[in-house]
Design a protein around this motif. Structure first.
Motif, PDB file in Angstrom:
ATOM      1  N   ALA A 187      22.251  91.453   2.277  1.00 30.33           N
ATOM      2  CA  ALA A 187      21.655  90.571   1.275  1.00 30.33           C
ATOM      3  C   ALA A 187      20.381  89.928   1.811  1.00 30.33           C
ATOM      4  CB  ALA A 187      22.672  89.505   0.860  1.00 30.33           C
ATOM      5  N   LEU A 188      20.393  89.525   3.081  1.00 33.21           N
ATOM      6  CA  LEU A 188      19.183  88.965   3.685  1.00 33.21           C
ATOM      7  C   LEU A 188      18.063  89.995   3.730  1.00 33.21           C
ATOM      8  CD1 LEU A 188      20.734  86.949   6.678  1.00 33.21           C
ATOM      9  CD2 LEU A 188      19.758  86.008   4.567  1.00 33.21           C
ATOM     10  N   ALA A 189      18.426  91.245   4.038  1.00 35.44           N
ATOM     11  CA  ALA A 189      17.414  92.306   4.068  1.00 35.44           C
ATOM     12  C   ALA A 189      16.794  92.506   2.685  1.00 35.44           C
ATOM     13  CB  ALA A 189      18.029  93.603   4.569  1.00 35.44           C
ATOM     14  N   CYS A 190      17.631  92.450   1.636  1.00 36.24           N
ATOM     15  CA  CYS A 190      17.110  92.610   0.275  1.00 36.24           C
ATOM     16  C   CYS A 190      16.153  91.488  -0.107  1.00 36.24           C
ATOM     17  CB  CYS A 190      18.263  92.662  -0.719  1.00 36.24           C
ATOM     18  SG  CYS A 190      19.281  94.144  -0.599  1.00 36.24           S
ATOM     19  N   LEU A 191      16.369  90.300   0.458  1.00 39.52           N
ATOM     20  CA  LEU A 191      15.488  89.163   0.166  1.00 39.52           C
ATOM     21  C   LEU A 191      14.321  89.068   1.133  1.00 39.52           C
ATOM     22  CD1 LEU A 191      18.211  86.462  -0.632  1.00 39.52           C
ATOM     23  CD2 LEU A 191      16.763  87.691  -2.262  1.00 39.52           C
ATOM     24  N   GLY A 192      14.241  90.001   2.085  1.00 43.61           N
ATOM     25  CA  GLY A 192      13.149  89.991   3.044  1.00 43.61           C
ATOM     26  C   GLY A 192      13.212  88.844   4.024  1.00 43.61           C
ATOM     27  N   THR A 200       7.787  90.407  -5.271  1.00 38.70           N
ATOM     28  CA  THR A 200       8.988  89.648  -4.938  1.00 38.70           C
ATOM     29  C   THR A 200      10.223  90.480  -5.248  1.00 38.70           C
ATOM     30  OG1 THR A 200       7.819  87.633  -5.545  1.00 38.70           O
ATOM     31  CG2 THR A 200      10.210  87.488  -5.330  1.00 38.70           C
ATOM     32  N   PRO A 201      11.184  90.593  -4.319  1.00 33.37           N
ATOM     33  CA  PRO A 201      12.345  91.446  -4.574  1.00 33.37           C
ATOM     34  C   PRO A 201      13.172  91.000  -5.764  1.00 33.37           C
ATOM     35  CG  PRO A 201      12.660  90.124  -2.584  1.00 33.37           C
ATOM     36  CD  PRO A 201      11.245  89.958  -3.000  1.00 33.37           C
ATOM     37  N   LEU A 202      13.247  89.689  -5.996  1.00 29.24           N
ATOM     38  CA  LEU A 202      14.039  89.159  -7.103  1.00 29.24           C
ATOM     39  C   LEU A 202      13.373  87.912  -7.654  1.00 29.24           C
ATOM     40  CD1 LEU A 202      17.737  89.425  -5.804  1.00 29.24           C
ATOM     41  CD2 LEU A 202      16.734  90.718  -7.684  1.00 29.24           C
ATOM     42  N   PRO A 203      13.568  87.632  -8.943  1.00 24.09           N
ATOM     43  CA  PRO A 203      13.073  86.350  -9.460  1.00 24.09           C
ATOM     44  C   PRO A 203      13.799  85.195  -8.767  1.00 24.09           C
ATOM     45  CG  PRO A 203      13.647  87.861 -11.246  1.00 24.09           C
ATOM     46  CD  PRO A 203      14.139  88.488  -9.982  1.00 24.09           C
ATOM     47  N   GLU A 204      13.065  84.155  -8.485  1.00 21.70           N
ATOM     48  CA  GLU A 204      13.622  82.970  -7.804  1.00 21.70           C
ATOM     49  C   GLU A 204      14.294  83.361  -6.487  1.00 21.70           C
ATOM     50  OE1 GLU A 204      16.154  80.875 -10.462  1.00 21.70           O
ATOM     51  OE2 GLU A 204      14.585  80.527 -11.955  1.00 21.70           O
ATOM     52  N   ALA A 205      13.635  84.257  -5.752  1.00 15.72           N
ATOM     53  CA  ALA A 205      14.199  84.728  -4.482  1.00 15.72           C
ATOM     54  C   ALA A 205      14.358  83.586  -3.486  1.00 15.72           C
ATOM     55  CB  ALA A 205      13.318  85.830  -3.895  1.00 15.72           C
ATOM     56  N   ALA A 206      13.425  82.644  -3.494  1.00 13.36           N
ATOM     57  CA  ALA A 206      13.507  81.523  -2.547  1.00 13.36           C
ATOM     58  C   ALA A 206      14.753  80.677  -2.807  1.00 13.36           C
ATOM     59  CB  ALA A 206      12.247  80.662  -2.648  1.00 13.36           C
ATOM     60  N   GLU A 207      15.070  80.438  -4.087  1.00 11.49           N
ATOM     61  CA  GLU A 207      16.257  79.659  -4.420  1.00 11.49           C
ATOM     62  C   GLU A 207      17.530  80.416  -4.050  1.00 11.49           C
ATOM     63  OE1 GLU A 207      18.693  76.644  -5.652  1.00 11.49           O
ATOM     64  OE2 GLU A 207      16.512  76.618  -5.335  1.00 11.49           O
ATOM     65  N   LEU A 208      17.542  81.729  -4.287  1.00 10.30           N
ATOM     66  CA  LEU A 208      18.697  82.546  -3.909  1.00 10.30           C
ATOM     67  C   LEU A 208      18.910  82.519  -2.398  1.00 10.30           C
ATOM     68  CD1 LEU A 208      18.204  85.669  -6.214  1.00 10.30           C
ATOM     69  CD2 LEU A 208      19.985  83.934  -6.409  1.00 10.30           C
ATOM     70  N   LEU A 209      17.811  82.634  -1.655  1.00 10.50           N
ATOM     71  CA  LEU A 209      17.920  82.614  -0.193  1.00 10.50           C
ATOM     72  C   LEU A 209      18.423  81.259   0.288  1.00 10.50           C
ATOM     73  CD1 LEU A 209      17.448  83.959   2.537  1.00 10.50           C
ATOM     74  CD2 LEU A 209      15.070  83.168   2.441  1.00 10.50           C
ATOM     75  N   ARG A 210      17.973  80.196  -0.335  1.00 14.98           N
ATOM     76  CA  ARG A 210      18.428  78.864   0.060  1.00 14.98           C
ATOM     77  C   ARG A 210      19.932  78.714  -0.191  1.00 14.98           C
ATOM     78  NH1 ARG A 210      15.553  76.289  -3.169  1.00 14.98           N
ATOM     79  NH2 ARG A 210      13.689  76.303  -1.869  1.00 14.98           N
ATOM     80  N   THR A 211      20.393  79.171  -1.340  1.00 12.99           N
ATOM     81  CA  THR A 211      21.830  79.095  -1.644  1.00 12.99           C
ATOM     82  C   THR A 211      22.635  79.943  -0.673  1.00 12.99           C
ATOM     83  OG1 THR A 211      21.336  78.768  -4.000  1.00 12.99           O
ATOM     84  CG2 THR A 211      23.573  79.478  -3.430  1.00 12.99           C
ATOM     85  N   LEU A 212      22.130  81.122  -0.360  1.00  5.56           N
ATOM     86  CA  LEU A 212      22.842  82.035   0.530  1.00  5.56           C
ATOM     87  C   LEU A 212      22.953  81.468   1.940  1.00  5.56           C
ATOM     88  CD1 LEU A 212      24.116  84.900   0.589  1.00  5.56           C
ATOM     89  CD2 LEU A 212      21.880  85.776   1.257  1.00  5.56           C
ATOM     90  N   THR A 213      21.851  80.997   2.490  1.00  4.08           N
ATOM     91  CA  THR A 213      21.871  80.491   3.865  1.00  4.08           C
ATOM     92  C   THR A 213      22.634  79.165   3.977  1.00  4.08           C
ATOM     93  OG1 THR A 213      19.686  79.480   3.455  1.00  4.08           O
ATOM     94  CG2 THR A 213      19.731  81.645   4.503  1.00  4.08           C
ATOM     95  N   GLN A 214      22.546  78.326   2.944  1.00  6.52           N
ATOM     96  CA  GLN A 214      23.320  77.086   2.969  1.00  6.52           C
ATOM     97  C   GLN A 214      24.817  77.364   2.920  1.00  6.52           C
ATOM     98  OE1 GLN A 214      21.845  74.690  -0.261  1.00  6.52           O
ATOM     99  NE2 GLN A 214      20.031  73.970   0.883  1.00  6.52           N
ATOM    100  N   SER A 215      25.206  78.370   2.149  1.00  8.28           N
ATOM    101  CA  SER A 215      26.626  78.739   2.095  1.00  8.28           C
ATOM    102  C   SER A 215      27.099  79.227   3.457  1.00  8.28           C
ATOM    103  CB  SER A 215      26.849  79.827   1.033  1.00  8.28           C
ATOM    104  OG  SER A 215      26.479  79.375  -0.253  1.00  8.28           O
ATOM    105  N   PHE A 216      26.294  80.027   4.122  1.00  7.85           N
ATOM    106  CA  PHE A 216      26.659  80.511   5.457  1.00  7.85           C
ATOM    107  C   PHE A 216      26.769  79.349   6.440  1.00  7.85           C
ATOM    108  CE2 PHE A 216      25.431  82.144   9.668  1.00  7.85           C
ATOM    109  CZ  PHE A 216      26.427  83.098   9.847  1.00  7.85           C
ATOM    110  N   SER A 217      25.845  78.398   6.339  1.00  9.68           N
ATOM    111  CA  SER A 217      25.882  77.247   7.248  1.00  9.68           C
ATOM    112  C   SER A 217      27.151  76.433   7.059  1.00  9.68           C
ATOM    113  CB  SER A 217      24.653  76.367   7.032  1.00  9.68           C
ATOM    114  OG  SER A 217      23.463  77.069   7.323  1.00  9.68           O
TER     115      SER A 217
END
Length: 885
Positions: free
Chosen positions: A762-767, A703-720
């Protein structure tokens, strides 16, 4: 003629009610029914609404509420206030207020009901208005206001737009602009009495009959509404200032609002509103005032164009000319102004040099900036200039003695009026200091003005000198052209062949020497200058000393020192902007990671102390962004040290602290473009550090980062949230000029190419390859908006778009299914068919992009993706139709 005694909907009142009304009219004068109070009902209602957290009210406010509760008054604000008091259980505990409300017997409320009926309202309407005002914040109140299509009294709109109201959503401002245009304005021009049979005249008359003219904005009410509306727009949604310009231009054309231009004074009223609007449209935005000044100018041009197209153009007063000049000073230089700036002589005054034959043919008037030309037009119109006008001249590139200064893009000073008018002399002095290229030239301007008899520098003048001493030298290796006056950076000093004695005379004092002289003169630091001194202090002790010198209570100032935890009531005594500057100082003093060197624990505690103070001061719901910006910026900075240990441990700790504060900031002030790009950067920093570590470099499926799924959710929700369209402020009675015009403010916080590029990485880093596809599709669907944002960044904007496509091609394209890539190619061709210069990068450009990463993360990430493809760890691709949703 008296209004008929009818109830709501036109029904006749009962016989008893009629007798009561006749008796009231026969025995009670209007003053008895609508008496004037010592305190305005609007002010009392404002005090009630400003009581956000049901805190104890001041004795004066409690007494005002008691008087309002006791009053037998049929004015709508008083009735609404009494209804609010009946609904507020916390205020009902007050014995005096409860006793006053209890005196209102059934007969009183029947009289009130009958009085409301003669005006087209009912007791239920008053209760509804009280329900509107009971909303938890400004956004909730506006949502309730527009929840029904029935018009409400104008005082409600005025209350919801008071300057102490908190409005955070662009949707709220859009809704209230539509509401005002539909219910409080007749936005059609006056009918032509000489052509009564024309369709235009018929339309005016028809709409005039359907509108309730008692609810139409009068000129006096509009003059009160203008500063309130523009204040909130510039604070929450600066780009929509252009829509405000269109709305008020239509209102000016509609004066008089009753359908016929019969009033002899309507031209005077038009000029009053016109000049008031132009003056307030110069108000700079709260965030990024210079960047958003473009929209101030667009709004002013709407008004100017409207006036030019009238049969009798409206007259500009002196304040309007000054407002136009203030906006032009904050605008980017035109190509002609850039040519003049590039030809400044290195000596002082900076006369223009002739580079070629065309330059020799140019006159002095040809070199004037737009702001200076507007000042000349003002004088040609018969208005005399003053010290404040000469301060604006200096910012536009012209000194009082007609010698040139450096045309400087900045927010002009505020004009001092009445008994403070003498301060405009200091404004002129301060602007002479500002419009220089370095501290040496600034010191010459500082001393040159000082020779005038009877003039002593105030802190405004010292502030400009301090800023010149604090300015960083311009970096010629940065690759960007910095013209004089475009930035705070200090340009090189030209010493020519001066002797050592002359150089010593010309060199300015140090900041500490000048500050000591200022304090010795009895001048206290304050305002923006104090914030700059605190932010740039060399130590916490020095920053605290600046705050003490400003006149703040020393005990309060010392309570926010390191290793101290003040009480909330203590820290709130420090003004917010001074508090923000101290938070920024704590963040600036946070150490960077130095290879092989240990960082002391006290130094590491700066950022944590800043976080503790911010939570304490702002947790009560204060919507203030600057402290959060400072904290999150330093945590997203590449080499910030927050703990001892390895780089991976340090960056993961910084990420954890960032997310904790990001959630607090998002809860209190919402998401915006600055917070979003900082989120992207801190994720990339932590991920790249982990990818570069030996323990993770060869583990493709880790996993690229701990809690990567939560980070991705926060990131994409912010963009939305940031890419959600704001409803247009235009309405049927107030149509938009064209769809392309609206595209400039369909988002409350527009994302520019740098934000999109950081988001892609950032999306690339989270896969998150599916989200990378969604981002590219969003860019293609909104290419007009993206190109508009890129054009505001000169050449850097298109370059960042190209880098975003390079990141996508390098990190996601190798893993795309063939049909997904074909769909993206089809969309790209569709964009290119519109004349856009967008294209997919070549393999060579992608290689240069990845190899140009100084941290080496791009090459590692790309190799990891390719290795994952070979080993089958990449996962299944979703259909592009799902990605496009």
């Amino acid at each position: 003629m008296r209004k008929p005694l009818v109830g709501k909907g036109g029904a006749l009142l009962s016989g008893q009610a009629v007798r009561r009304q006749i008796l009231s009219r026969a025995t009670g004068a209007k003053r008895a029914l609508f008496p004037h109070l010592r305190i305005s009902p609007g002010r009392v209602l404002s005090s009630l609404l400003n009581n956000h957290n049901n805190e104890p009210l001041s004795p004066s406010t409690q007494y005002a509420l008691y008087l309002a509760a006791k009053a037998r008054n049929e004015r709508l604000p008083i009735l609404t206030l009494q209804a609010c008091l009946l609904q507020r259980k916390d205020l009902a505990i007050d014995k005096r207020i409860s006793a006053a409300l209890a005196t209102k017997d059934e007969t009183y409320w029947k009289d009130v009901t009958n009085s409301l009926a003669t005006r087209g309202f009912s007791k239920e309407d008053v209760d509804h208005w009280a329900w509107i005002l009971s909303g938890e914040d400004g956004d909730a109140r506006i949502e309730r206001l527009v929840s029904t299509d029935k018009p409400k009294p104008i005082f409600l709109t005025m209350l919801l737009l008071r300057k102490t109201e908190t409005i955070r959503k662009a949707e709220s401002l859009s809704a209230i602009m539509r509401y005002i245009s539909n219910h409080h304005m007749n936005l059609l021009p006056p009918a032509d009495k000489h052509n009564a049979d024309s369709p235009e005249t018929s339309e005016v008359l028809l709409r005039s009959k359907t509108l309730d003219h008692r609810l139409m904005l009068t000129v006096t009410q509009c003059l009160l509404l203008i500063p309130r509306l523009i204040f909130h727009v510039q604070k929450t949604w600066p780009r929509s200032i252009v829509a405000v310009g269109h709305l008020l231009a239509r209102y000016i054309k509609s004066i008089p609002y009753d359908g016929f231009a019969h009033s002899k004074g309507h031209y005077t009223d038009q000029c009053r509103v016109y000049n008031t609007v132009l003056s307030h449209l110069s108000l700079p935005a709260t965030v990024q005032p210079l960047i958003n000044m473009e929209f101030n100018w667009r709004a002013q041009r709407v008004l100017l164009h409207m006036s030019d197209n009238l049969d009798k153009p409206l007259v500009l007063n002196k304040a309007s000319y000054r407002a136009i000049r203030r906006v032009l000073i904050g605008m980017q230089k035109t190509s002609q102004e850039k040519q003049v700036a590039s030809r400044y002589a290195k000596s002082w005054p900076p006369y223009r040099l002739d580079f070629d034959g065309r330059d020799t043919k140019r006159t002095t008037e040809d070199d004037r900036s737009r702001s200076v030309k507007a000042g000349i037009l003002m004088k040609e119109s018969g208005y005399s200039d003053s010290e404040y006008d000469r301060a604006l001249d200096a910012l536009g590139g012209l000194n009082a003695n007609s010698s040139p200064t450096i045309q400087t893009r900045s927010v002009p000073p505020t004009e001092s009026k009445d008994d403070q008018e003498y301060l405009n002399t200091c404004s002129q002095w301060a602007m002479n200091v500002r419009t220089t290229r370095n501290a040496q030239e600034a010191w010459r301007a500082f001393k040159g003005f000082r020779t005038k008899p009877g003039v002593e520098p105030n802190f405004q003048v010292y502030t400009e000198m301090f800023l010149k001493l604090l300015a960083r030298p311009a970096d010629p290796s940065s690759g960007r052209e910095v013209l004089p006056g475009d930035a705070r950076e200090a340009l090189p000093v030209q010493n020519a062949n001066y002797s050592e004695y002359e150089l010593a005379r010309l060199n300015p004092p140090t900041l500490s020497e000048l500050y000591t002289e200022m304090i010795g003169r009895g001048v206290k630091p304050t305002g923006y200058g104090l914030c700059s001194l605190v932010t740039n202090a060399r130590s916490l002790q020095e920053g605290l000393q600046y705050l003490e010198d400003s006149g703040l209570d020393p005990a309060v100032v010392r309570s926010i020192g390191l290793f101290k935890l003040p009480a909330f009531d203590t820290v709130r005594k420090i003004p917010l902007r001074y508090f923000a500057s101290y938070i920024e100082l704590l963040c600036r003093l946070q150490p960077k990671r130095r290879h092989g060197e240990r960082v002391s624990n006290p130094e590491l505690l700066h950022i944590r102390h800043a976080m503790t103070l911010a939570d304490l001061r702002l947790s009560g719901g204060t919507p203030f962004r600057l402290p959060w910006y400072s904290i999150l910026r330093v945590l997203a900075r590449p080499n910030t040290a927050v703990r001892e240990g390895s780089a991976v441990e340090n960056h993961l700790e910084a990420l954890s602290l960032f997310m904790k504060n990001f959630k607090s900031a998002q809860r209190l002030v919402g998401i915006d473009a600055e917070l979003f790009i900082l989120l992207c950067r801190v994720i990339e920093k932590a991920a790249s550090s982990r990818l570069r570590s030996k323990s993770h470099r060869n583990h493709i499926d880790s996993t690229p980062l701990p809690e990567a799924a939560e980070l991705l959710r926060t990131l994409t929700q912010s963009f939305s949230r940031l890419t959600r369209h704001v409803p247009t402020p235009y309405a049927e009675s107030f149509p938009a000029p064209n769809p392309q015009f609206i595209s400039s403010f369909i988002y409350q916080h527009p994302l520019a190419p740098p934000h999109l590029h950081s988001y892609m990485r950032a999306l690339a880093c989270l896969g998150a390859k599916d989200d990378m596809v969604r981002l590219v599709i969003w860019m293609m669907d909104n290419h007009t908006h993206v190109d508009q944002e890129a054009s505001r960044m000169s050449n850097r904007g298109p370059a960042m778009i190209a880098k975003t496509f390079c990141a996508f091609t390098g990190f996601a394209a190798p893993a795309l299914d063939e049909h997904v890539q074909q769909e993206l190619d089809r969309r790209m061709e569709k964009v290119r068919a519109t004349g856009s210069s967008w294209r997919w990068p070549t393999p060579e450009e992608v290689d240069r992009y990845t190899s140009g990463d100084s941290r080496g993360m791009s090459d590692i990430l790309r190799a990891r993706i390719l290795a994952g493809l070979i080993q089958g760890h990449f996962g299944d691709q979703k259909q592009v139709e799902a990605a496009a949703e």
